[in-house]
Structures are given as C-alpha cells and as structure tokens.
Scaffold this active site. Structure first.
Site, PDB file in Angstrom:
ATOM      1  N   SER A 105       0.649  -1.235  -0.119  1.00  0.00           N
ATOM      2  CA  SER A 105       0.225  -0.061   0.052  1.00  0.00           C
ATOM      3  C   SER A 105       0.964   1.299   0.060  1.00  0.00           C
ATOM      4  O   SER A 105       1.657   1.446  -0.892  1.00  0.00           O
ATOM      5  CB  SER A 105      -1.039  -0.052   1.316  1.00  0.00           C
ATOM      6  OG  SER A 105      -1.898   0.981   1.138  1.00  0.00           O
ATOM      7  N   ASP A 155      -9.231  -3.312  -6.125  1.00  0.00           N
ATOM      8  CA  ASP A 155      -8.771  -2.598  -5.096  1.00  0.00           C
ATOM      9  C   ASP A 155      -8.832  -1.030  -5.407  1.00  0.00           C
ATOM     10  O   ASP A 155      -8.479  -0.655  -6.465  1.00  0.00           O
ATOM     11  CB  ASP A 155      -7.314  -2.852  -4.973  1.00  0.00           C
ATOM     12  CG  ASP A 155      -6.362  -2.137  -4.120  1.00  0.00           C
ATOM     13  OD1 ASP A 155      -6.760  -1.281  -3.353  1.00  0.00           O
ATOM     14  OD2 ASP A 155      -5.149  -2.450  -3.561  1.00  0.00           O
ATOM     15  N   HIS A 186      -8.051  -4.849  -1.511  1.00  0.00           N
ATOM     16  CA  HIS A 186      -6.736  -4.169  -1.146  1.00  0.00           C
ATOM     17  C   HIS A 186      -5.936  -5.001  -0.163  1.00  0.00           C
ATOM     18  O   HIS A 186      -5.917  -4.645   1.137  1.00  0.00           O
ATOM     19  CB  HIS A 186      -7.044  -2.922  -0.411  1.00  0.00           C
ATOM     20  CG  HIS A 186      -5.796  -1.864  -0.269  1.00  0.00           C
ATOM     21  ND1 HIS A 186      -4.885  -1.645  -1.367  1.00  0.00           N
ATOM     22  CD2 HIS A 186      -5.153  -1.486   0.841  1.00  0.00           C
ATOM     23  CE1 HIS A 186      -3.867  -0.697  -0.815  1.00  0.00           C
ATOM     24  NE2 HIS A 186      -3.980  -0.644   0.551  1.00  0.00           N
TER      25      HIS A 186
END
Lengths: 201, 311
Positions: A105, A155, A186
């Site tokens: 991320s 995502d 995600h």
C-alpha cells in the site's frame, strides 16, 4: 527521532547478503511486514523503517489529500529522508549491495518512488496494493531493475487503468516488470507472495 | 490405491454470533480456543479453532461466525452430526450439565455399546457426546467446573446425511481407503485405519430433503494426511480418478486440498503438520489474533473490521 538517521524507529534483522527494505502501509508500523519479508525470502536480512508522516494518529511515509491524491513534495521529501537513512543503515549494519524494496500500500508506493528517484539504491521492488506515486517521473535508466506489481482487481487504491499505464512507463525506462493480478481487493494474495518468493530465490 | 487418510482432522462449521460461539465451546463444552484467526478468503470474518490442549488433529472443531447469518437446515448433502468422545461413565455428568446450563439436548440413548448424549449448540447445530471406552486421549483440563476425568477427549464420528448410500459409500471405500464397518437399514459406518474415536464416518441415507448450508451447519469435514508429500501424491491420485480437487492451499496450521463427495458434502484433506504452535507458543494458544504473513500487513484494517470478542 530524526527520519534521516538511525534514531528513526526501525527494525533490523541480520541474516544473509540480500536485504529487503520493508515499507508498511497506512496505520501499520515497522513490525507489520517482518513476517511477510521472511516468507518472501527467509535468507534475507530485513530492514524495516517506520513511516514518519502522521495522518490521524496513523503512520504513513508521505501525505495524501482527502481525495486520495499524493502530496508530491511530501513524496519527494520522504524519498530524500529514506535515502539518508539507508546510507547510514548500510554503513552501520554492513549491508550487502543487493537491496529490494518490499512494500504494501503506502509503503509500496514509497518503494516505487525511491526506486525511480534513486535507482542506485535498489536492485528492484516488490509492490503489493500499489499505484503510481509520482506525477513527474524523471528519465532514469531502470535497466537491470526487477519489479513486481501485485494488485487486486477490485482494489480501490490501485485502479487498473492507472496500473496499466504505470507498468508501461516503467518498462519504457528499461525495468523488467511483472504485473500480477488477483480477484480480490486491497490485500496481498498468498499465491502472489509464493510466486514472487520463487522468482527471488 | 494409496489414498488412505488415517482419521478425521477437523470439522468446520458456520456460526452466527462469535461471542456466543466462544462462550458455548469454551465454557459449556470445555474445549480450548487454540487459535483466533480470520477466514483467509474473507478476512473480515473470524475463524475460531477449538480443540484439546495442543490443538491436535482429530480434536479440532472450527467456526466461521457470520453475525446475522440465515439459520441453516439439516438435510441431505450435509454433515449433520459431529460427535465427540467423552470418558465412559461421564454421560450422567454431561446430562446434568446440559440441564443446569440450559443447553438443548435429547435424552441419552445407547447405541451399540456406548451411551450417547445429543446436544445442540447456540446455533442449533447437532453435537453428540459418545462415551467411548479405550480412547487414550486426554482433552483440555482448563475449565474449572469440568473435572479432567469427564472432559471431552476429541472428535469421535461425523455423520453425513444423504439421499442414497451407494455413491457416497463408493467414494469413501474406493477413493479414500475406508473400510465398511457395519450396515443397518439406511445407514452404514466406515472406519479409517482401525476406526473408533476420531476415525469413524457414519452415513445416514434415505434423507429426502436437501439441507441448507447456513448458520448452525457444518461447512466441511477434513481427513488427515500425515504430511505434505503424502498429500501431494494423494492429490495426483484423486485427479487421476477424475475427482475435481483444488490446488494445495496454505492454511498456515496445515495444508489443504478440497473436493466434493457425490452427495455434495465438501471434503478436505489436511496435513497433520505443522500445527498450531507455528506462530505462538503452546502456552499462549488462542489468546491473540494471529494472521498469516500475507495478511499481517493489513492487521489494523482487519482488526477494525472484526466484531469484538472476549475470550
């Protein structure tokens, strides 16, 4: 705590010659990627710094706006701080020449930005749940660099259209890029983790 | 033919409220909560594992609690009873305990040479306590008001409900190496290895209506493979016989393959290794949320999306 030196909170686990630079996601810290790093390469030394930007009490590597876009000055500052931190860490811990960024991320985005701004520091980068972090990408030579971009098709932080252009851009700069996709959101896919681990071995 | 699981590995079921599930299985039945983790395929759902003191294979019952889930319905195509082994002479204790704690039950009966008490958990799932002689296992001694000599020792038998016996029986005997132990009317029992507690499958055929897999029903039953190498070769053999078997999946505490038996029940084969102390010491089992390496980076997000439970 200075983000540019070894007073920056971080974990270092000494193992083999290769080092994985572990960069965590929003709200996590320097511990959250250690098991992932060990799963990807059990022989590698692990260096895991904390993101030094704060968003509502959560650690991040660089600032974002409420609409999700990244504050470019903050990305560049983060990269510059990481560069100083890494130079000291390499000297202090006697790290070998081969370092890969491994991020999730926000950390994956930071790893990509670091690779592009300072390609001399990283042999490549493994990026889970990431997107293109920089609006202006310098014309660097990324030949010999090995990249993995591993995202979920659903995502919201990694829109496919953006990833497609970003992958093409990175390949245009000479990087070898593997773009892996899973049907989820995600999150990190264990199958991707295993495939990348095999390729890095 | 080499595929020959030597017993039941675990049973996995669907519950509704996670806290009620924890309360029933740890306080009423006295099992140990050996692992708090999440459903790897849906990380906002708990995966709770209960078993004996070390979480040994053949002692494990696991749940996916989905708050608000529709209640399921027993019927053909489902595992409709999960039986545990309890010490001989302990049925009286469990009968009294069920009455005292307000647990739904059916009066004890004698089946073969064992007393059996049927209980229903808070989601209405059917459990049996079978007073079994000769079971050397010792269960979990962690509950104050359950004396060690009365404690649940582990799984005993699982019962599948089916329309017809033969298709399922064929898979059990011809594909999974089980031996027919006995038949009586519409039902038959099958042994893995020497049979007995932890190694028996009962098939109840002649069930007319299909079950509804939802709250309070078993999702799948897993059988034991001694190790990964053996399971890999079993997988190849099953594929060669035309069974649609999944890839080997890493469930952290064991590796698994999944396939359906002809009546629709989902089967799993799971390895005895590595076990539940791979990510926390035996003494600490089940006290904290554990995540596999690929979900650890999302810990904060996952913790915020899970309903709170107190163990």
């Amino acid at each position: 705590m200075n983000p540019r030196d070894l007073t920056r909170p971080h974990v270092f686990e000494k193992k083999g010659e290769r080092t994985l630079l572990l960069l965590h996601g929003t709200g996590a810290d320097e511990h959250d990627l250690l098991r992932l790093g060990a799963a990807i390469d059990p022989t590698a030394s692990l260096l895991s710094p904390r993101g030094m930007v704060e968003e509502n009490g959560m650690n991040r590597f660089f600032e974002r706006r409420p609409d999700g876009s990244f504050v470019q000055e903050s990305v560049l500052q983060a990269v510059d701080e990481l560069k100083d931190f890494l130079e000291l860490a390499i000297a202090e811990y006697g790290l070998g020449p081969q370092m890969y960024g491994v991020g999730f991320s926000n950390g994956a985005n930071a790893s990509a930005a670091l690779l592009v701004m300072h390609p001399e520091l990283l042999a490549g980068s493994v990026m889970f749940g990431s997107t293109k972090p920089l609006e202006i990408v310098p014309k660097v030579d990324l030949s010999g660099k090995r990249l993995w971009i591993a995202n979920g098709q659903n995502d919201p932080y990694a829109p496919e259209a953006t990833t497609e252009l970003w992958v093409a851009e990175l390949r245009g700069l000479g990087a070898e890029v593997s773009w892996l996709s899973h049907p989820g959101g995600h999150q990190i896919s264990p199958a991707h983790m295993q495939e990348i681990s095999r390729e890095l071995a | 033919m080499n595929v020959k699981p030597h017993g039941i590995h675990h049973v996995t079921a669907i519950a509704s409220d996670p806290q009620a599930n924890v309360n029933f299985y740890t306080k009423v039945l006295g099992l140990r909560l050996v692992k708090q983790t999440v459903n790897f395929d849906a990380p906002n759902v708990w995966h709770l594992y209960y078993g004996d003191e070390a979480g040994r294979p053949a002692s494990i019952l696991t749940f996916f609690p989905w708050p608000g889930v529709t209640p399921g319905r027993e019927g053909a195509g489902l595992t409709t009873a999960t039986a545990f082994s309890v010490p001989p002479e302990s049925i009286g204790f469990w009968h009294e305990r069920a009455k005292r704690l307000g647990v739904l039950f059916e009066a004890p009966v004698v089946r073969g040479d064992s007393e059996v008490l049927t209980l229903f958990d808070n989601d209405g799932m059917r459990l049996e306590l079978i007073a079994a002689a000769g079971d050397q296992r010792s269960g979990w001694d962690g509950v104050g008001d359950i004396p060690q000599e009365m404690a649940v020792r582990g799984l005993h038998t699982i019962t599948l409900s089916e329309h017809s016996l033969d298709p399922t029986a064929s898979m059990l005997t011809e594909f999974l190496g089980m031996q027919l132990h006995g038949e009586s009317g519409d039902s038959a029992s099958f042994d893995m290895g020497l049979g007995g507690a932890g190694a028996t499958v009962q098939v109840q055929a002649g069930v007319a209506e299909r079950g509804l897999q939802a709250g309070g029903t078993v999702h799948h039953v897993a059988f034991r493979a001694p190790d990964l190498l053996t399971m890999e070769s079993w997988r190849q053999e099953l594929l060669g016989k035309g069974v649609l078997v999944t890839e080997i999946m890493d469930r952290q505490y064991f590796k698994s393959i999944y396939f359906r038996e002809p009546g629709g029940v989902l089967f799993e084969i799971a390895t005895d290794e590595p076990g539940f102390d791979i990510d926390e010491p035996l003494l600490e089992l089940g006290r904290k949320l554990k995540l596999p390496p690929w979900l650890e980076p999302s810990r904060e997000q996952i913790e915020n999306s899970l309903p709170r439970i107190e163990v």
